[in-house]
Design a protein around this motif. Structure first.
Motif, PDB file in Angstrom:
ATOM      1  N   VAL A   8       0.853  -1.280  -0.130  1.00  0.00           N
ATOM      2  CA  VAL A   8       0.036   0.010   0.227  1.00  0.00           C
ATOM      3  C   VAL A   8       0.754   0.991   0.047  1.00  0.00           C
ATOM      4  O   VAL A   8       0.590   2.209  -0.618  1.00  0.00           O
ATOM      5  CB  VAL A   8      -0.858   0.118   1.189  1.00  0.00           C
ATOM      6  N   TYR A  43       2.247   2.120  -3.617  1.00  0.00           N
ATOM      7  CA  TYR A  43       1.364   2.524  -4.522  1.00  0.00           C
ATOM      8  C   TYR A  43       0.121   3.348  -4.024  1.00  0.00           C
ATOM      9  O   TYR A  43      -0.736   3.339  -3.769  1.00  0.00           O
ATOM     10  CB  TYR A  43       0.983   1.400  -5.271  1.00  0.00           C
ATOM     11  N   TRP A  75      -3.128   1.529  -5.332  1.00  0.00           N
ATOM     12  CA  TRP A  75      -2.857  -0.119  -5.246  1.00  0.00           C
ATOM     13  C   TRP A  75      -4.061  -0.687  -5.082  1.00  0.00           C
ATOM     14  O   TRP A  75      -3.975  -1.859  -5.687  1.00  0.00           O
ATOM     15  CB  TRP A  75      -2.391  -0.250  -3.655  1.00  0.00           C
TER      16      TRP A  75
END
Length: 278
Positions: free
Chosen positions: A252, A255, A259
């Motif tokens: 997480v 990104y 994500w």
């Protein structure tokens, strides 16, 4: 001769019961599940406790379908065998749905979608572009999609039974990188962030294929397949995001804001890749 002919016809019949009816449900009481219990973020057994996204998923399915999930360890190369020999009723073990596997077992999913990448030591400077993979010693697991994925010519593929062994060899500098699904690699990044040899996913370097994780079950259990599929649809909507945030923090963090788009399956994927439809 008549008896021999009857035996031959029965042996060549479809998977499941010999009369073509659905086999008895396995989704009741204690359900034994083959899992990889050494994969942080997905299923890690420590201090008599199983933790990870796949554990959360199994517990959700158990609540919804009224069974008690019980994990035991299985390596990548023996997942089909686990189901065929009835050692496990289900396999939830970062089990990518592929045409070859679908010929042997049924799938419900996906519950996560991921590309493949390379795990390296945090201070390692030898892997900056895809061309740098050539000439390196890359560790992956027997029986995985990564074990047969195409890598640049000159790459040495080192095969182990599991990824935790690959990670130990990486930290000991016995291999240059670990190659497998990106989501799985971030689990090891999180686990090893405070170790003497922290790790990272090599940024911007991908190879192999897109993998879709499914729940494996023996052929001949259409009713169970449909029950699992309905429950999984609800899980992806109601609890998936919360569980991923809790169990795959490094993913997480890597990104932010993107994500879910990268790793959450499209709802249509469940129709396309599951062995049953509902």
């Amino acid at each position: 001769m008549a008896a021999l002919l009857l035996a031959t016809v029965t042996a060549c019949g479809p998977s499941g019961s010999s009369d073509g009816k659905d086999e008895k449900s396995v989704l009741h009481d204690t359900v034994f599940i083959g899992g990889k219990t050494d994969q942080p973020g997905f299923n890690l057994h420590a201090a008599h406790t199983d933790r990870g996204l796949e554990v959360d998923l199994a517990n959700y399915l158990g609540r919804e379908l009224d069974f008690n999930p019980k994990f035991h360890d299985v390596v990548s190369a023996k997942r089909e065998q686990e189901l065929k020999e009835r050692s496990s009723a289900l396999v939830i073990a970062t089990y990518s749905i592929t045409p070859d596997r679908e010929r042997q077992v049924d799938f419900v999913g996906p519950y996560l979608v991921t590309g493949q990448g390379f795990l390296i030591r945090e201070d390692y400077q030898g892997l900056k572009t895809e061309k740098d993979v050539a000439g390196k010693v890359i560790c992956t697991a027997e029986g995985s999609t990564s074990a047969v994925a195409q890598l640049p010519r000159g790459t040495t593929r080192h095969i182990e039974t599991d990824y935790s062994t690959c990670v130990r060899k990486l930290q000991a500098e016995a291999v240059d990188a670990v190659f497998t699904d990106e989501a799985l690699l971030y689990g090891f990044v999180e686990q090893q962030k405070n170790s003497k040899v922290p790790l990272k996913v090599a940024p911007g370097i991908t190879s192999g294929q897109i993998n879709r994780y499914g729940i494996g079950l023996r052929k001949g259990h259409t009713a169970d397949c449909k029950k699992l599929l309905r429950a999984l649809r609800t899980y992806l909507t109601e609890e998936w995001a919360t569980d991923v945030r809790a169990q795959l923090r490094a993913l997480v963090h890597a990104y932010p804001g993107d994500w879910e788009n990268r790793f959450r399956p499209d709802p249509e994927d469940l129709n396309r890749y599951s062995s049953c439809e509902t």
